[in-house]
Write an enzyme that holds these catalytic residues in place. Structure first.
Site, PDB file in Angstrom:
ATOM      1  N   ALA A   1       0.802  -1.230   0.000  1.00 18.06           N
ATOM      2  CA  ALA A   1       0.000   0.000   0.000  1.00 18.06           C
ATOM      3  C   ALA A   1       0.833   1.279   0.000  1.00 18.06           C
ATOM      4  O   ALA A   1       0.284   2.363   0.142  1.00 18.06           O
ATOM      5  CB  ALA A   1      -0.939   0.011   1.204  1.00 18.06           C
TER       6      ALA A   1
ATOM      7  N   GLY B   1       0.973   3.138  -5.843  1.00 13.89           N
ATOM      8  CA  GLY B   1       0.167   2.489  -6.873  1.00 13.89           C
ATOM      9  C   GLY B   1      -1.255   2.150  -6.471  1.00 13.89           C
ATOM     10  O   GLY B   1      -1.935   2.920  -5.770  1.00 13.89           O
ATOM     11  N   ILE B   2      -1.705   0.976  -6.901  1.00 13.76           N
ATOM     12  CA  ILE B   2      -3.083   0.551  -6.676  1.00 13.76           C
ATOM     13  C   ILE B   2      -3.384   0.391  -5.198  1.00 13.76           C
ATOM     14  O   ILE B   2      -4.453   0.798  -4.720  1.00 13.76           O
ATOM     15  CB  ILE B   2      -3.356  -0.759  -7.440  1.00 13.76           C
ATOM     16  CG1 ILE B   2      -3.383  -0.489  -8.954  1.00 13.76           C
ATOM     17  CG2 ILE B   2      -4.660  -1.401  -6.986  1.00 13.76           C
ATOM     18  CD1 ILE B   2      -3.443  -1.731  -9.813  1.00 13.76           C
ATOM     19  N   GLY B   3      -2.455  -0.185  -4.450  1.00 15.47           N
ATOM     20  CA  GLY B   3      -2.686  -0.371  -3.013  1.00 15.47           C
ATOM     21  C   GLY B   3      -2.920   0.947  -2.308  1.00 15.47           C
ATOM     22  O   GLY B   3      -3.830   1.069  -1.473  1.00 15.47           O
TER      23      GLY B   3
ATOM     24  N   TYR C   1       5.028 -16.255 -14.233  1.00 20.13           N
ATOM     25  CA  TYR C   1       4.204 -15.146 -13.753  1.00 20.13           C
ATOM     26  C   TYR C   1       2.737 -15.536 -13.731  1.00 20.13           C
ATOM     27  O   TYR C   1       2.023 -15.247 -12.758  1.00 20.13           O
ATOM     28  CB  TYR C   1       4.400 -13.914 -14.631  1.00 20.13           C
ATOM     29  CG  TYR C   1       3.447 -12.782 -14.303  1.00 20.13           C
ATOM     30  CD1 TYR C   1       3.506 -12.134 -13.076  1.00 20.13           C
ATOM     31  CD2 TYR C   1       2.458 -12.383 -15.214  1.00 20.13           C
ATOM     32  CE1 TYR C   1       2.628 -11.108 -12.758  1.00 20.13           C
ATOM     33  CE2 TYR C   1       1.580 -11.358 -14.903  1.00 20.13           C
ATOM     34  CZ  TYR C   1       1.662 -10.726 -13.675  1.00 20.13           C
ATOM     35  OH  TYR C   1       0.778  -9.716 -13.364  1.00 20.13           O
TER      36      TYR C   1
ATOM     37  N   LYS D   1       0.337 -15.536 -10.476  1.00 22.30           N
ATOM     38  CA  LYS D   1      -0.829 -14.658 -10.405  1.00 22.30           C
ATOM     39  C   LYS D   1      -2.115 -15.467 -10.276  1.00 22.30           C
ATOM     40  O   LYS D   1      -3.019 -15.117  -9.523  1.00 22.30           O
ATOM     41  CB  LYS D   1      -0.877 -13.763 -11.649  1.00 22.30           C
ATOM     42  CG  LYS D   1      -1.589 -12.447 -11.422  1.00 22.30           C
ATOM     43  CD  LYS D   1      -0.878 -11.585 -10.391  1.00 22.30           C
ATOM     44  CE  LYS D   1      -1.688 -10.339 -10.047  1.00 22.30           C
ATOM     45  NZ  LYS D   1      -1.097  -9.567  -8.961  1.00 22.30           N
TER      46      LYS D   1
END
Length: 419
Positions: free
Chosen positions: A18, A21-23, A168, A172
């Site tokens: 966090a 970015g997105i976090g 990857y 994911k």
């Protein structure tokens, strides 16, 4: 933008990765409700290339109206996660929401991916998500509105999503399999869902992969934050879903998606793991008038230069090679070219003042790049990014992927030389 409703007021969110970015975007969205945010990430000291630390993110959360608890956490380390979870419970009285956002990426093939990177991706994406969930779940079970949200894709088993970066994809998809299993295991007790962007999102990782100019084909992280907010505001019986940001926001009445675009009106780059294969992304974008970073339009500048396009390209390359370029690159490249002007060429940016020309490199290459000769000339003209050429299947790389990224510096010098 999706309006805040106050539903997360007083809730405690434990968000991995966090600090940026997105976090961080999800953290700030929840903070505007007055939520408590546990910023669980590794960056305590400023990174030379990446913006933000857990402490700068905490300052932004507090400024947005929330309460922040920055914790140094490597999610591969069970003791660090456990300590952060315990500190969160002691500080805020419990944990209501877990957002598994931290992730590692390497878009390389099986033979080109060092086991160190395989271990990193599996350790962070799969094991880290599973371990963090395991340690937080006992506290979620005590919450009135418990959620786990993994930033992971729908499980699309089309082989095209495996062939270029199997490690990857496995890592994911491991996050998504956690959703599949835990949603059933804790059905009626904890909502467990996955969220994935429909288009590329501008983050530090995307800037690294796509290079200059990729931003205009991306959306802001705010679209993920809004979609996450919509999901986390639902009851705990809303579980087991693999959601796409644009779809969930349409269900909540959002119609204007230009507001999330870095450059409103510009066609966007679709994200991985959805219905479109990499080879078809180019066609889809061109049908909508896009100029994909990995496939520029043809123009008069593509006309072969005297002496042949490859030889002419290497003439310019030799003109911009310098001791500084060699020192900063430290790589020997071999180019296996096919098509009209096929052949083997080399670029030595590792020894002396550097050299380039036709034939095998003087010593074993650190990286072998295989592609069509026409794409090669476009790449060195600055019209085709190596990373995006790789992602779209136009370029195959054997060796160190970071050396492909370093080539872009040389391309910048060539553009100044007016190739």
């Amino acid at each position: 933008m999706l309006q805040n409703t106050g539903k997360l007021a007083g809730c405690t969110l434990f968000i991995t990765g966090a600090s940026r970015g997105i976090g961080k975007a999800i953290a700030l969205k929840a903070a505007r409700d007055g939520a408590n945010i546990v910023i669980a990430a590794k960056t305590a000291d400023p990174h030379p290339k990446l913006p933000g630390t857990i402490f700068t993110a905490a300052d932004e959360v507090e400024a947005a109206g929330g309460k922040a608890l920055p914790c140094v956490v490597d999610i591969r380390d069970e003791q660090q996660i456990g300590a952060a979870v315990q500190k969160a419970v002691e500080t805020f009285g419990g944990i209501d929401i877990l957002v598994n956002n931290a992730s590692a990426i390497s878009l390389t093939g099986t033979l080109e991916t060092p086991m160190k990177k395989v271990d990193l991706m599996l350790g962070i994406n799969l094991r880290g998500t599973y371990l963090t969930s395991k340690l937080v779940i006992p506290h979620l079970l005590k919450s009135r509105s418990p959620h786990i949200l993994n930033l992971s894709p729908p499980l699309n088993l089309n082989p095209v999503w495996f062939k270029n970066h199997t490690a990857y994809t496995m890592a994911k998809y491991g996050m998504s399999m956690c959703v599949l299993g835990m949603a059933e295991e804790f059905r009626g007790q904890i909502a467990v869902n996955a969220l994935w962007p429909k288009t590329a999102i501008q983050t530090a990782a995307m800037d690294m992969l796509g290079g200059d100019g990729i931003g205009k084909q991306c959306r802001k992280a705010d679209i993920i934050a809004d979609a996450a907010y919509a999901i986390l505001s639902k009851a705990k019986d809303y579980t087991g879903h693999f959601l796409v940001d644009e779809d969930i926001l349409r269900e909540h009445g959002i119609k204007d998606f230009d507001q999330y675009a870095i450059q409103p009106g510009h066609p966007l780059l679709p994200d991985f793991f959805l219905d479109e294969a990499p080879e078809s992304l180019v066609k889809q974008m061109e049908q909508h008038g896009a100029t994909p970073a990995f496939k520029p339009p043809s123009s008069s500048s593509d006309t072969p230069l005297p002496g042949g396009p490859i030889e002419s390209t290497f003439d310019v390359i030799r003109g911009v090679i310098s001791a500084d370029v060699v020192k900063s690159t430290q790589g020997i490249y071999r180019f296996d070219l096919s098509g009209e002007h096929g052949g083997v060429w080399f670029l030595d940016l590792k020894s002396g003042a550097g050299s380039a020309g036709k034939g095998e490199p003087p010593v074993q290459a650190d990286v072998v790049m295989t592609m069509d000769s026409s794409d090669f000339t476009k790449m060195f003209a600055g019209k085709l990014k190596p990373t995006m050429a790789f992602m779209s299947g136009k370029l195959r790389i054997k060796g160190d992927m970071t050396l492909a990224i370093k080539l872009e510096k040389l391309m910048g010098r060539m553009n100044k030389a007016k190739l």
